[in-house]
Scaffold this motif. Structure first.
Motif, PDB file in Angstrom:
ATOM      1  N   ASN A 157      30.738  39.588  45.147  1.00  0.00           N
ATOM      2  CA  ASN A 157      31.261  40.709  45.934  1.00  0.00           C
ATOM      3  C   ASN A 157      31.055  42.051  45.238  1.00  0.00           C
ATOM      4  OD1 ASN A 157      32.810  39.528  48.356  1.00  0.00           O
ATOM      5  ND2 ASN A 157      33.545  38.270  46.660  1.00  0.00           N
ATOM      6  N   PHE A 158      30.930  42.028  43.913  1.00  0.00           N
ATOM      7  CA  PHE A 158      30.767  43.279  43.169  1.00  0.00           C
ATOM      8  C   PHE A 158      29.307  43.594  42.872  1.00  0.00           C
ATOM      9  CE2 PHE A 158      35.115  42.018  41.376  1.00  0.00           C
ATOM     10  CZ  PHE A 158      35.784  42.708  42.385  1.00  0.00           C
ATOM     11  N   GLY A 159      28.403  42.655  43.189  1.00  0.00           N
ATOM     12  CA  GLY A 159      26.978  42.915  42.973  1.00  0.00           C
ATOM     13  C   GLY A 159      26.520  42.695  41.546  1.00  0.00           C
ATOM     14  N   SER A 160      27.385  42.235  40.662  1.00  0.00           N
ATOM     15  CA  SER A 160      26.999  41.990  39.277  1.00  0.00           C
ATOM     16  C   SER A 160      27.974  40.997  38.667  1.00  0.00           C
ATOM     17  CB  SER A 160      27.014  43.294  38.476  1.00  0.00           C
ATOM     18  OG  SER A 160      26.881  43.022  37.096  1.00  0.00           O
ATOM     19  N   TRP A 161      27.500  40.271  37.657  1.00  0.00           N
ATOM     20  CA  TRP A 161      28.373  39.319  36.957  1.00  0.00           C
ATOM     21  C   TRP A 161      28.928  39.897  35.657  1.00  0.00           C
ATOM     22  CZ3 TRP A 161      23.900  36.255  38.846  1.00  0.00           C
ATOM     23  CH2 TRP A 161      24.238  35.508  39.985  1.00  0.00           C
ATOM     24  N   ASN A 162      28.616  41.149  35.351  1.00  0.00           N
ATOM     25  CA  ASN A 162      29.150  41.792  34.152  1.00  0.00           C
ATOM     26  C   ASN A 162      30.590  42.244  34.426  1.00  0.00           C
ATOM     27  OD1 ASN A 162      26.814  41.523  32.590  1.00  0.00           O
ATOM     28  ND2 ASN A 162      25.920  43.345  33.500  1.00  0.00           N
ATOM     29  N   TYR A 163      31.526  41.366  34.137  1.00  0.00           N
ATOM     30  CA  TYR A 163      32.913  41.619  34.559  1.00  0.00           C
ATOM     31  C   TYR A 163      33.536  42.810  33.835  1.00  0.00           C
ATOM     32  CZ  TYR A 163      34.455  39.393  30.217  1.00  0.00           C
ATOM     33  OH  TYR A 163      34.670  39.097  28.906  1.00  0.00           O
ATOM     34  N   VAL A 164      33.056  43.142  32.631  1.00  0.00           N
ATOM     35  CA  VAL A 164      33.702  44.209  31.861  1.00  0.00           C
ATOM     36  C   VAL A 164      33.601  45.564  32.554  1.00  0.00           C
ATOM     37  CG1 VAL A 164      33.518  43.141  29.585  1.00  0.00           C
ATOM     38  CG2 VAL A 164      31.615  44.462  30.474  1.00  0.00           C
ATOM     39  N   TYR A 165      32.593  45.731  33.433  1.00  0.00           N
ATOM     40  CA  TYR A 165      32.439  47.013  34.120  1.00  0.00           C
ATOM     41  C   TYR A 165      33.464  47.194  35.243  1.00  0.00           C
ATOM     42  CZ  TYR A 165      27.857  46.873  31.834  1.00  0.00           C
ATOM     43  OH  TYR A 165      26.847  46.799  30.914  1.00  0.00           O
TER      44      TYR A 165
ATOM     45  N   PHE B 181      41.443  42.732  46.183  1.00  0.00           N
ATOM     46  CA  PHE B 181      41.750  41.334  46.513  1.00  0.00           C
ATOM     47  C   PHE B 181      40.790  40.382  45.810  1.00  0.00           C
ATOM     48  CE2 PHE B 181      40.778  37.708  49.333  1.00  0.00           C
ATOM     49  CZ  PHE B 181      42.011  37.078  49.298  1.00  0.00           C
ATOM     50  N   GLU B 182      39.501  40.775  45.750  1.00  0.00           N
ATOM     51  CA  GLU B 182      38.498  39.904  45.113  1.00  0.00           C
ATOM     52  C   GLU B 182      38.821  39.682  43.639  1.00  0.00           C
ATOM     53  OE1 GLU B 182      37.766  42.507  46.945  1.00  0.00           O
ATOM     54  OE2 GLU B 182      36.684  41.710  48.690  1.00  0.00           O
ATOM     55  N   MET B 183      39.215  40.777  42.947  1.00  0.00           N
ATOM     56  CA  MET B 183      39.532  40.639  41.525  1.00  0.00           C
ATOM     57  C   MET B 183      40.787  39.795  41.315  1.00  0.00           C
ATOM     58  SD  MET B 183      38.454  41.143  38.546  1.00  0.00           S
ATOM     59  CE  MET B 183      37.269  42.460  38.409  1.00  0.00           C
ATOM     60  N   ASP B 184      41.744  39.884  42.244  1.00  0.00           N
ATOM     61  CA  ASP B 184      42.939  39.026  42.148  1.00  0.00           C
ATOM     62  C   ASP B 184      42.552  37.547  42.222  1.00  0.00           C
ATOM     63  OD1 ASP B 184      44.536  41.226  41.954  1.00  0.00           O
ATOM     64  OD2 ASP B 184      45.133  41.250  44.062  1.00  0.00           O
ATOM     65  N   ILE B 185      41.629  37.231  43.151  1.00  0.00           N
ATOM     66  CA  ILE B 185      41.160  35.836  43.277  1.00  0.00           C
ATOM     67  C   ILE B 185      40.444  35.396  41.998  1.00  0.00           C
ATOM     68  CG2 ILE B 185      39.597  34.292  44.528  1.00  0.00           C
ATOM     69  CD1 ILE B 185      41.955  34.983  46.206  1.00  0.00           C
ATOM     70  N   ILE B 186      39.590  36.279  41.458  1.00  0.00           N
ATOM     71  CA  ILE B 186      38.827  35.943  40.249  1.00  0.00           C
ATOM     72  C   ILE B 186      39.771  35.698  39.074  1.00  0.00           C
ATOM     73  CG2 ILE B 186      37.225  36.894  38.532  1.00  0.00           C
ATOM     74  CD1 ILE B 186      35.866  38.338  40.960  1.00  0.00           C
ATOM     75  N   VAL B 187      40.775  36.558  38.922  1.00  0.00           N
ATOM     76  CA  VAL B 187      41.725  36.400  37.807  1.00  0.00           C
ATOM     77  C   VAL B 187      42.556  35.124  37.977  1.00  0.00           C
ATOM     78  CG1 VAL B 187      43.741  37.413  36.688  1.00  0.00           C
ATOM     79  CG2 VAL B 187      41.823  38.854  37.300  1.00  0.00           C
TER      80      VAL B 187
ATOM     81  N   LEU C 260      36.760  45.751  35.248  1.00  0.00           N
ATOM     82  CA  LEU C 260      38.148  45.447  34.900  1.00  0.00           C
ATOM     83  C   LEU C 260      39.074  46.622  35.203  1.00  0.00           C
ATOM     84  CD1 LEU C 260      37.677  43.520  31.531  1.00  0.00           C
ATOM     85  CD2 LEU C 260      38.258  42.567  33.751  1.00  0.00           C
ATOM     86  N   ASP C 261      38.621  47.846  34.932  1.00  0.00           N
ATOM     87  CA  ASP C 261      39.472  49.017  35.164  1.00  0.00           C
ATOM     88  C   ASP C 261      39.414  49.502  36.602  1.00  0.00           C
ATOM     89  OD1 ASP C 261      40.448  49.129  32.611  1.00  0.00           O
ATOM     90  OD2 ASP C 261      38.784  50.358  31.886  1.00  0.00           O
ATOM     91  N   MET C 262      38.203  49.528  37.177  1.00  0.00           N
ATOM     92  CA  MET C 262      38.025  50.137  38.493  1.00  0.00           C
ATOM     93  C   MET C 262      38.514  49.239  39.631  1.00  0.00           C
ATOM     94  SD  MET C 262      36.818  53.021  37.734  1.00  0.00           S
ATOM     95  CE  MET C 262      36.360  53.606  39.354  1.00  0.00           C
ATOM     96  N   MET C 263      38.351  47.936  39.491  1.00  0.00           N
ATOM     97  CA  MET C 263      38.620  47.002  40.590  1.00  0.00           C
ATOM     98  C   MET C 263      39.874  46.153  40.355  1.00  0.00           C
ATOM     99  SD  MET C 263      36.231  47.512  42.799  1.00  0.00           S
ATOM    100  CE  MET C 263      34.588  48.189  42.951  1.00  0.00           C
ATOM    101  N   ASN C 264      40.755  46.613  39.469  1.00  0.00           N
ATOM    102  CA  ASN C 264      41.878  45.747  39.109  1.00  0.00           C
ATOM    103  C   ASN C 264      42.930  45.594  40.206  1.00  0.00           C
ATOM    104  OD1 ASN C 264      42.984  48.246  39.007  1.00  0.00           O
ATOM    105  ND2 ASN C 264      43.550  48.182  36.831  1.00  0.00           N
ATOM    106  N   SER C 265      42.813  46.347  41.286  1.00  0.00           N
ATOM    107  CA  SER C 265      43.777  46.192  42.383  1.00  0.00           C
ATOM    108  C   SER C 265      43.152  45.597  43.640  1.00  0.00           C
ATOM    109  CB  SER C 265      44.397  47.557  42.726  1.00  0.00           C
ATOM    110  OG  SER C 265      43.378  48.478  43.092  1.00  0.00           O
TER     111      SER C 265
END
Length: 572
Positions: free
Chosen positions: A160-168, A177-183, A170-175
């Motif tokens: 959904n984010f277009g990349s697998w580099n999660y460190v980019y 829904f997709e990041m909630d599922i990933i976490v 963590l700050d911008m997408m932390n709220s």
């Protein structure tokens, strides 16, 4: 032997380099992301990413340093092994998988290290080829596969984010829904890899591996991988994920401390203490203290590695006996090893100015200051008391009293190679806690507490030591058979029945039910009323019809005679 020494020097030199760089990066607040293009086809490129920051470099330095000492220690411990080079190569693959996991900011390359740890750990657990090792290896591998499934699902969600580099992200997408599922998926993966409830039963079972492997696994590699990954994802943890992690981590900490107080296998007691400390790391991480969790991860790695090495030296000298009831008075035969053993245990308990004190006492005081609930406060201090209780019980059994094994024994401290491997770590066990507190904690923690709450830790430690001493004396007063009958079936002593659920629950009981179903239904009522019944009925009728067809003349004559008889009877 030459392969061992090559790996020892390589790991040691790279660990010094990594530690020096980490302190440099820490002081400069510096991070580097290196991207290496592996393949490029028509503007589609496959890139290998490497993240160098103070956290990854510091952790890799500890992993490499402990690995170098474990490899050196293995020179003597595995001396009689016919495939020594294979063992060292497996350990090197294990360390390489962990380093790939540590330095990767990309979920795909992390998966390579993550799966590498699972696969190589299976090969190491079944290294001693017997039924117990095979069962333990299969339990370890299958439990970790559950987490791998969650990891693969999180990789799919990262699309959904277009990349697998999660460190980019963590700050911008932390709220989002997709990041909630990933976490949430990462939480599940981390819980399986770090053996949190209800996936705890594989950790003591993995003790079937050689002791140098146990030292590596329980200090800085396999079980810490889940904690490290969740530390990386800590910025995205929402309320529900943190609440679940806090509850599970605190419960694991309590359960492991309770289980270790009833255990007699030396390696399993130390394994359960690892599980207790993992619960402590997970629970403080869930409360936002990711630096504290990482701090305790590093200090715990040092004393736990040395603790296993001391246990291995004792087991090695006693002809591979692991039951602490056979030990006693070991201080007279192995004074140096027992000294290291006691120092590590005191560091585990949090004795002031050893490395474990700096992280553990700080965590307890932070929990006391940031009051969350009476459950959290109580379970933290009760679990700390249990840690001291099983530690004092272990020391009482192993170090004090009379020697309980053969009168003709060869227990001594003359294994100089193993001693040198342990001496390499003991200084860090004593000094590294204060050094890390100066380097890592750039802002001092100012914790103001009332006098009673400040002294609560010391009070709990003293009560725990007294309970452990009394528990050891009480169990020594009973004969082994009655003690086993009384305690081995206890709910607390069996890790809350989790081994039964994960081993008996998934193979023995289903197979037993299958046997009953097969005997009672497949070969019982279904045969009686089903196929066999139809077969016997139809074959009986067909045989009867066949008899009629073969004797039709006789049948007609008999019927004719009977008809004449009835006719005559009717006339008269």
């Amino acid at each position: 032997m030459s392969v061992c020494l090559i790996y020892f020097f390589s790991f040691f030199i790279f660990s010094l380099l990594s530690l020096f760089l980490s302190f440099n990066f820490m002081s400069c607040d510096y991070s580097i992301v290196i991207e290496i293009e592996m393949v490029s086809i028509n503007s589609c490129s496959i890139v290998m990413s490497i993240l160098l920051d103070w956290m990854s470099l510091l952790f890799s330095g500890f992993v490499l340093f402990i690995s170098s000492m474990v490899v050196f220690y293995s020179l003597e411990y595995m001396k009689g092994d016919l495939s020594m080079n294979r063992f060292i190569m497996l350990v090197a693959m294990f360390v390489a998988s962990m380093l790939l996991l540590i330095f990767s900011p990309n979920l795909i390359s992390i998966l390579l290290g993550w799966d590498g740890l699972g696969l190589v750990s299976y090969c190491l657990v079944i290294y001693y080829q017997n039924v117990k090792s095979y069962n333990a290896g299969m339990l370890t591998a299958l439990t970790n596969r559950l987490g791998d499934v969650a990891f693969l699902m999180s990789i799919a969600w990262m699309l959904n984010f277009g990349s697998w580099n999660y460190v980019y992200f963590l700050d911008m997408m932390n709220s989002s829904f997709e990041m909630d599922i990933i976490v949430a998926l990462m939480l599940f993966a981390g819980m399986t890899k770090s053996a949190q409830i209800p996936f705890s039963s594989w950790l003591p079972a993995a003790m079937a591996a050689p002791t140098p492997v146990s030292s590596l696994v329980h200090s800085s590699t396999l079980v810490t991988a889940g904690v490290y990954l969740l530390i990386r994802f800590n910025f995205c943890m929402g309320f529900w994920v943190s609440t679940v992690l806090l509850f599970v981590g605190s419960l694991t900490m309590f359960m492991a401390g309770l289980g270790a107080s009833y255990e007699f296998d030396l390696k399993k007691i130390i394994a359960l203490s690892t599980l207790s400390q993992l619960g402590l790391m997970m629970s403080i991480l869930s409360m936002g203290g990711y630096v504290l969790a990482f701090y305790h991860l590093l200090t715990h790695a040092l004393f736990k590695a040395l603790l296993f090495m001391c246990a291995g030296a004792m087991i090695h000298g006693m002809g591979n006996k692991q039951d602490i009831r056979f030990m006693g008075g070991m201080i007279n035969q192995m004074p140096l090893t027992c000294m290291f053993f006691i120092i590590c245990n005191m560091s585990l308990c949090g004795l002031p100015f050893l490395s474990g004190f700096y992280s553990k006492d700080l965590i307890l005081e932070v929990v006391s200051m940031d009051f969350l609930s009476i459950y959290v406060y109580t379970i933290y201090f009760v679990s700390t008391g249990l840690t001291v209780a099983y530690t004092f019980r272990l020391i009482y059994y192993v170090v004090s009293g009379d020697y309980n094994f053969y009168s003709f024994h060869s227990v001594n401290d003359l294994g100089w190679v193993m001693i040198k491997g342990m001496v390499g770590i003991i200084f860090f066990v004593v000094l590294m806690g204060s050094l890390l507190s100066w380097m890592m904690l750039t802002t001092p923690y100012l914790i103001c507490l009332p006098f009673f709450m400040k002294m609560m830790t010391a009070l709990v430690v003293m009560i725990g030591g007294w309970v452990g001493f009394e528990l050891a004396q009480f169990s020594l007063g009973l004969n082994s058979k009655s003690f086993k009958m009384i305690y081995s079936t206890l709910f607390f002593g069996s890790m809350w029945n989790m081994p039964y659920l994960s081993t008996y629950g998934v193979n023995y009981y289903p197979l037993d039910i299958g046997k009953e179903v097969y005997g009672g239904i497949d070969q019982g009522w279904s045969e009686y009323l089903g196929g066999q019944n139809f077969y016997y009925s139809l074959s009986g009728w067909s045989k009867f019809m066949q008899i009629l067809h073969e004797n039709n003349l006789k049948v007609f004559l008999v019927l004719a005679v009977m008809w004449i008889v009835f006719l005559v009877l009717g006339i008269f």
